[in-house]
Motif scaffolding. Structure first.
Motif, PDB file in Angstrom:
ATOM      1  N   THR A   1       0.820  -1.199   0.000  1.00  0.00           N
ATOM      2  CA  THR A   1       0.000   0.000   0.000  1.00  0.00           C
ATOM      3  C   THR A   1       0.856   1.251   0.000  1.00  0.00           C
ATOM      4  O   THR A   1       1.999   1.248   0.461  1.00  0.00           O
ATOM      5  CB  THR A   1      -0.931   0.056   1.234  1.00  0.00           C
ATOM      6  OG1 THR A   1      -0.140  -0.015   2.429  1.00  0.00           O
ATOM      7  CG2 THR A   1      -1.924  -1.103   1.211  1.00  0.00           C
TER       8      THR A   1
ATOM      9  N   GLN B   1      -3.764   3.746  -1.073  1.00  0.00           N
ATOM     10  CA  GLN B   1      -3.906   3.133  -2.391  1.00  0.00           C
ATOM     11  C   GLN B   1      -3.127   1.829  -2.390  1.00  0.00           C
ATOM     12  O   GLN B   1      -1.989   1.768  -1.917  1.00  0.00           O
ATOM     13  CB  GLN B   1      -3.373   4.080  -3.470  1.00  0.00           C
ATOM     14  CG  GLN B   1      -3.617   3.611  -4.897  1.00  0.00           C
ATOM     15  CD  GLN B   1      -3.241   4.690  -5.904  1.00  0.00           C
ATOM     16  OE1 GLN B   1      -2.295   5.450  -5.692  1.00  0.00           O
ATOM     17  NE2 GLN B   1      -3.977   4.769  -7.002  1.00  0.00           N
ATOM     18  N   GLY B   2      -3.731   0.769  -2.876  1.00  0.00           N
ATOM     19  CA  GLY B   2      -3.057  -0.516  -2.939  1.00  0.00           C
ATOM     20  C   GLY B   2      -2.396  -0.745  -4.282  1.00  0.00           C
ATOM     21  O   GLY B   2      -2.772  -0.130  -5.289  1.00  0.00           O
TER      22      GLY B   2
ATOM     23  N   PHE C   1      -5.184  -5.210   4.920  1.00  0.00           N
ATOM     24  CA  PHE C   1      -4.911  -5.278   3.478  1.00  0.00           C
ATOM     25  C   PHE C   1      -4.482  -6.691   3.093  1.00  0.00           C
ATOM     26  O   PHE C   1      -4.960  -7.257   2.096  1.00  0.00           O
ATOM     27  CB  PHE C   1      -3.821  -4.272   3.114  1.00  0.00           C
ATOM     28  CG  PHE C   1      -3.367  -4.338   1.679  1.00  0.00           C
ATOM     29  CD1 PHE C   1      -4.055  -3.657   0.689  1.00  0.00           C
ATOM     30  CD2 PHE C   1      -2.244  -5.078   1.323  1.00  0.00           C
ATOM     31  CE1 PHE C   1      -3.638  -3.723  -0.636  1.00  0.00           C
ATOM     32  CE2 PHE C   1      -1.821  -5.142   0.005  1.00  0.00           C
ATOM     33  CZ  PHE C   1      -2.513  -4.456  -0.983  1.00  0.00           C
TER      34      PHE C   1
ATOM     35  N   THR D   1      -7.444  -3.509  -0.787  1.00  0.00           N
ATOM     36  CA  THR D   1      -7.380  -2.130  -0.309  1.00  0.00           C
ATOM     37  C   THR D   1      -8.622  -1.769   0.503  1.00  0.00           C
ATOM     38  O   THR D   1      -8.512  -1.139   1.569  1.00  0.00           O
ATOM     39  CB  THR D   1      -7.216  -1.155  -1.491  1.00  0.00           C
ATOM     40  OG1 THR D   1      -6.088  -1.561  -2.283  1.00  0.00           O
ATOM     41  CG2 THR D   1      -6.997   0.269  -1.008  1.00  0.00           C
TER      42      THR D   1
END
Length: 336
Positions: A239, A251-252, A280, A302
């Protein structure tokens, strides 16, 4: 899916109401650890999960095992030996004051003093689809390092997917162990199929050099791509955090043979920061083992991480329905 995690169980102690340790006589406690967090989240998503560790043979160890069972984690592969459990104190930050974690007693814990004789590798790996190993196991001592690597090697021989979370913590390695840390991580990365890692792991730990003129996305793709190529890793995930304080976003990303894929950018509302990365990982592992498409893996992961920030404690307790609602942009302030 049947998933085994190998690692440490810790006791988390936390002053209430955003207080510092110097301001309170009361502490809340719970049992946690990367493996605990990942398995509890995977159980919530419908998987069969097992934990391999050593707990103290006393009331604290038995209470920890009881807590794991409440989280849906099968404790039949846990051994009891010794007297101590690693702990950490969490002083929760607010506003411009960051949260602070203070570790205690990790190397002297029952897990820290365990060795290969405490683990029945054949029994651990029987009928498993994947094995999750946390990089902190490499940091405690040579015994836990050897156990982690032996488990990964045996899993690899049997075609069981090896999932490795780098989770590099400089504070757990002294300056004289820097070269050792790099060597140990290299050995484990050569055994892993799926890795959770970031730019800092590539640059600071593995010392991969990157051209200085690359922009943000290009730099990420270069460093993680180099890492994937060097160690022949199937898939690397992680991430990117943006912003600070109360205005943060996440944001992944996912990188495999098809290149770098980024998720949408999500606003973070943080109730409990610790364990967000494990949230995550939960979404990513579930999606991967259930054959989601690449785009869906990173988006599902995410969203799982975003929701993990909204619940108390380190262990994610969200459902597939919760994740899918966020993923599909459906907002509900009350469910009846």
């Amino acid at each position: 899916m049947k998933i085994l995690a190998f690692g440490e169980v810790m006791m988390r102690l936390m002053p209430p109401d955003y207080k510092l340790l110097t301001q309170t006589n009361n502490l809340e406690y719970l049992f946690t650890g990367t493996g605990v967090n990942v398995l509890s989240g995977l159980y919530r998503l419908g998987n069969e999960v097992y934990f391999s560790t050593v707990l103290p043979k006393n009331s604290v160890g038995y209470a920890a095992a009881d807590h794991l069972r409440k989280l849906g984690i099968n404790d039949k592969l846990i051994s009891f030996k010794g007297d101590y459990m690693g702990m950490y104190f969490l002083e929760v930050g607010v506003g411009r004051r960051p949260s602070k974690v203070t570790y205690m007693n990790r190397r002297e814990s029952s897990f820290g003093k365990s060795d290969i004789g405490d683990y029945d590798i054949n029994k651990l790996l029987e009928d498993k689809d994947a094995v999750h190993i946390c990089g902190i196991s490499l940091a405690l001592n040579s015994n836990t390092r050897n156990c982690a690597k032996m488990l990964a090697k045996e899993a690899k021989k049997r075609g069981i997917k090896v999932i490795f979370d780098c989770n590099f913590r400089p504070s757990l390695w002294n300056e004289n162990e820097r070269a050792l840390a790099k060597d140990e991580y290299i050995e484990m990365l050569n055994l892993a199929d799926v890795v959770f890692a970031g730019e800092k792991d590539a640059e600071l730990l593995l010392e991969i050099e990157c051209p200085s003129n690359l922009k943000e996305k290009e730099k990420l793709e270069y460093l993680i791509g180099k890492m994937r190529d060097i160690f022949s890793i199937d898939l690397i995930l992680g991430t990117i955090r943006k912003g600070q304080g109360e205005e943060q976003q996440i944001q992944g990303y996912l990188l495999n043979e098809n290149g770098l894929i980024l998720s949408d950018l999500y606003d973070l509302i943080i109730y409990d920061r610790v364990g967000g990365g494990d949230g995550f990982a939960v979404g990513a592992i579930h999606a991967l083992l259930n054959d989601y498409a690449d785009d869906d893996i990173v988006e599902f992961a995410t969203c799982s991480g975003v929701l993990a920030h909204t619940t108390y404690g380190d262990s994610p307790i969200v459902s597939i329905e919760d994740i899918e609602r966020l993923k599909n942009g459906i907002y509900m302030d009350l469910i009846r």
